[in-house]
Design a protein around this motif. Structure first.
Motif, PDB file in Angstrom:
ATOM      1  N   PHE A 143       0.809  -1.214   0.000  1.00 11.87           N
ATOM      2  CA  PHE A 143       0.000   0.000   0.000  1.00 11.87           C
ATOM      3  C   PHE A 143       0.850   1.275   0.000  1.00 11.87           C
ATOM      4  N   SER A 144       2.173   1.126  -0.092  1.00  9.35           N
ATOM      5  CA  SER A 144       3.060   2.292   0.023  1.00  9.35           C
ATOM      6  C   SER A 144       2.902   3.266  -1.136  1.00  9.35           C
ATOM      7  N   ASN A 145       2.457   2.793  -2.300  1.00 11.07           N
ATOM      8  CA  ASN A 145       2.286   3.705  -3.435  1.00 11.07           C
ATOM      9  C   ASN A 145       0.821   4.094  -3.640  1.00 11.07           C
ATOM     10  N   ARG A 146       0.001   3.866  -2.586  1.00 12.46           N
ATOM     11  CA  ARG A 146      -1.436   4.164  -2.661  1.00 12.46           C
ATOM     12  C   ARG A 146      -2.014   3.557  -3.940  1.00 12.46           C
ATOM     13  N   PRO A 147      -1.921   2.249  -4.096  1.00 13.06           N
ATOM     14  CA  PRO A 147      -2.254   1.626  -5.376  1.00 13.06           C
ATOM     15  C   PRO A 147      -3.732   1.738  -5.730  1.00 13.06           C
ATOM     16  N   LYS A 148      -3.985   1.860  -7.022  1.00 16.46           N
ATOM     17  CA  LYS A 148      -5.367   1.811  -7.505  1.00 16.46           C
ATOM     18  C   LYS A 148      -5.899   0.383  -7.411  1.00 16.46           C
ATOM     19  N   ILE A 149      -4.986  -0.603  -7.582  1.00 16.70           N
ATOM     20  CA  ILE A 149      -5.399  -1.999  -7.578  1.00 16.70           C
ATOM     21  C   ILE A 149      -4.329  -2.839  -6.882  1.00 16.70           C
ATOM     22  N   LEU A 150      -4.774  -3.771  -6.046  1.00 13.49           N
ATOM     23  CA  LEU A 150      -3.859  -4.650  -5.318  1.00 13.49           C
ATOM     24  C   LEU A 150      -4.085  -6.087  -5.781  1.00 13.49           C
ATOM     25  N   PHE A 151      -3.006  -6.742  -6.203  1.00 11.51           N
ATOM     26  CA  PHE A 151      -3.047  -8.152  -6.593  1.00 11.51           C
ATOM     27  C   PHE A 151      -2.430  -8.982  -5.470  1.00 11.51           C
ATOM     28  N   ALA A 152      -3.182  -9.953  -4.973  1.00 14.60           N
ATOM     29  CA  ALA A 152      -2.705 -10.793  -3.872  1.00 14.60           C
ATOM     30  C   ALA A 152      -2.756 -12.259  -4.302  1.00 14.60           C
ATOM     31  N   ASP A 153      -1.592 -12.903  -4.343  1.00 15.09           N
ATOM     32  CA  ASP A 153      -1.488 -14.295  -4.785  1.00 15.09           C
ATOM     33  C   ASP A 153      -1.360 -15.205  -3.566  1.00 15.09           C
ATOM     34  N   GLU A 154      -2.439 -15.902  -3.223  1.00 14.59           N
ATOM     35  CA  GLU A 154      -2.478 -16.789  -2.055  1.00 14.59           C
ATOM     36  C   GLU A 154      -1.923 -16.079  -0.806  1.00 14.59           C
ATOM     37  N   PRO A 155      -2.482 -14.933  -0.423  1.00 15.64           N
ATOM     38  CA  PRO A 155      -1.904 -14.137   0.674  1.00 15.64           C
ATOM     39  C   PRO A 155      -1.913 -14.830   2.026  1.00 15.64           C
ATOM     40  N   THR A 156      -2.774 -15.847   2.180  1.00 13.67           N
ATOM     41  CA  THR A 156      -2.820 -16.574   3.460  1.00 13.67           C
ATOM     42  C   THR A 156      -2.336 -18.013   3.308  1.00 13.67           C
ATOM     43  N   GLY A 157      -1.729 -18.341   2.163  1.00 22.38           N
ATOM     44  CA  GLY A 157      -1.366 -19.720   1.856  1.00 22.38           C
ATOM     45  C   GLY A 157      -0.358 -20.344   2.804  1.00 22.38           C
ATOM     46  N   ASN A 158       0.529 -19.527   3.387  1.00 23.18           N
ATOM     47  CA  ASN A 158       1.567 -20.053   4.280  1.00 23.18           C
ATOM     48  C   ASN A 158       1.279 -19.788   5.753  1.00 23.18           C
ATOM     49  N   LEU A 159       0.032 -19.444   6.074  1.00 19.12           N
ATOM     50  CA  LEU A 159      -0.292 -19.019   7.431  1.00 19.12           C
ATOM     51  C   LEU A 159      -1.303 -19.967   8.075  1.00 19.12           C
ATOM     52  N   ASP A 160      -1.272 -20.032   9.414  1.00 15.63           N
ATOM     53  CA  ASP A 160      -2.257 -20.841  10.121  1.00 15.63           C
ATOM     54  C   ASP A 160      -3.619 -20.141  10.081  1.00 15.63           C
ATOM     55  N   GLU A 161      -4.652 -20.864  10.510  1.00 15.66           N
ATOM     56  CA  GLU A 161      -6.018 -20.366  10.346  1.00 15.66           C
ATOM     57  C   GLU A 161      -6.253 -19.062  11.102  1.00 15.66           C
ATOM     58  N   GLU A 162      -5.797 -18.996  12.330  1.00 13.43           N
ATOM     59  CA  GLU A 162      -6.018 -17.789  13.135  1.00 13.43           C
ATOM     60  C   GLU A 162      -5.326 -16.580  12.520  1.00 13.43           C
ATOM     61  N   THR A 163      -4.079 -16.767  12.090  1.00 12.13           N
ATOM     62  CA  THR A 163      -3.331 -15.669  11.462  1.00 12.13           C
ATOM     63  C   THR A 163      -3.959 -15.285  10.129  1.00 12.13           C
ATOM     64  N   SER A 164      -4.447 -16.279   9.391  1.00 16.00           N
ATOM     65  CA  SER A 164      -5.083 -16.018   8.100  1.00 16.00           C
ATOM     66  C   SER A 164      -6.276 -15.082   8.250  1.00 16.00           C
ATOM     67  N   VAL A 165      -7.073 -15.315   9.277  1.00 16.88           N
ATOM     68  CA  VAL A 165      -8.250 -14.476   9.508  1.00 16.88           C
ATOM     69  C   VAL A 165      -7.834 -13.025   9.748  1.00 16.88           C
ATOM     70  N   LYS A 166      -6.764 -12.824  10.508  1.00 16.25           N
ATOM     71  CA  LYS A 166      -6.275 -11.462  10.787  1.00 16.25           C
ATOM     72  C   LYS A 166      -5.773 -10.791   9.510  1.00 16.25           C
ATOM     73  N   ILE A 167      -5.056 -11.542   8.678  1.00 17.49           N
ATOM     74  CA  ILE A 167      -4.529 -10.992   7.425  1.00 17.49           C
ATOM     75  C   ILE A 167      -5.676 -10.634   6.476  1.00 17.49           C
ATOM     76  N   GLU A 168      -6.688 -11.504   6.405  1.00 19.04           N
ATOM     77  CA  GLU A 168      -7.853 -11.215   5.567  1.00 19.04           C
ATOM     78  C   GLU A 168      -8.530  -9.924   6.013  1.00 19.04           C
ATOM     79  N   SER A 169      -8.737  -9.787   7.322  1.00 12.99           N
ATOM     80  CA  SER A 169      -9.384  -8.581   7.853  1.00 12.99           C
ATOM     81  C   SER A 169      -8.585  -7.338   7.515  1.00 12.99           C
ATOM     82  N   LEU A 170      -7.267  -7.443   7.635  1.00 10.47           N
ATOM     83  CA  LEU A 170      -6.391  -6.311   7.336  1.00 10.47           C
ATOM     84  C   LEU A 170      -6.495  -5.908   5.868  1.00 10.47           C
TER      85      LEU A 170
END
Length: 231
Positions: A157-184
């Motif tokens: 988000f450092s360049n205030r993007p118009k569009i963000l592409f996320a490739d499996e952003p929670t793929g390497n995370l446990d379920e609890e952490t994944s939920v926090k990342i999704e919310s963020l």
């Protein structure tokens, strides 16, 4: 309001010796500014290839991609990089942080490359937004997987993007952490008005977006609003 992304009859074929491997065939869709879109499908269905073409990381064999009004297929690699620097953010499954830089420095790097001013204060503000201001001087190896992904989101988000592409952003995370990342991701998407395009294997995550595109064998087999999927 014009679409932020328009994909028309997109195909990608790789040449391997005398054989041609078609990874994507005749893909067409569009996204309005601020929308949240998931791209789902089994391994090998072409999800990550499609994401790379949409973001201008690679060039299609045929068809066109128009990103924020710019037709990417007519640009060379340097010109596509310029478009990405101006309008695009990325979040990857494996974080892709620079190991020799601190959390703060990892966020500052893209801002430095763009020649921006006052970048330390902005980087610290982004760190605070993802809840890691107190870890600003830590290196990636000193951070958990979830913390590293939060740093990569702040960087995205450092360049205030118009569009963000996320490739499996929670793929390497446990379920609890994944939920926090999704919310963020969704909170920042809403707060900053950024369009979000997710590649995911997670049907529960896909259901949280406005629309879901399902790929199979390099083709779109479903393009629908909030539909439960069988992947």
């Amino acid at each position: 309001m014009p679409n932020i992304l328009e994909v028309s009859q997109l195909s990608k074929t790789y040449q391997s010796g005398t054989k041609a491997l078609t990874v994507l065939s005749d893909i067409s869709f569009s996204i309005e500014p601020g929308d949240k879109l998931s791209i789902v499908g089994s391994s090998g269905s072409g999800k990550t290839t499609l994401l790379g073409l949409c973001a201008g990381l690679d060039r299609a064999s045929s068809g066109s991609v128009i990103l924020n009004g710019t037709k990417l297929d007519s640009l060379n690699e340097d010109e596509r990089a310029r478009v990405r620097n101006l309008h695009v953010g990325f979040v990857f499954q494996n974080f892709q942080l620079l190991p020799t830089l601190t959390a703060l420095e990892n966020i500052m790097v893209p801002m430095e490359l763009r020649g921006e001013k006052g970048i330390k204060d902005r980087a610290m503000d982004l760190l605070a937004r993802v809840g890691l201001a107190e870890r600003h001087d830590h290196y990636p190896t000193q951070l958990s997987g979830g913390e590293q992904q939060r740093i990569s989101i702040a960087r995205a988000f450092s360049n205030r993007p118009k569009i963000l592409f996320a490739d499996e952003p929670t793929g390497n995370l446990d379920e609890e952490t994944s939920v926090k990342i999704e919310s963020l991701l969704f909170d920042l998407n809403r707060e900053l008005g950024t369009t979000l395009v997710l590649v995911t294997h997670d049907n529960e995550l896909a259901k949280k977006t406005d629309r879901v595109i399902q790929l199979k064998g390099g083709r779109i087999i479903s393009n629908s609003l909030n539909q439960a999927l069988e992947v």
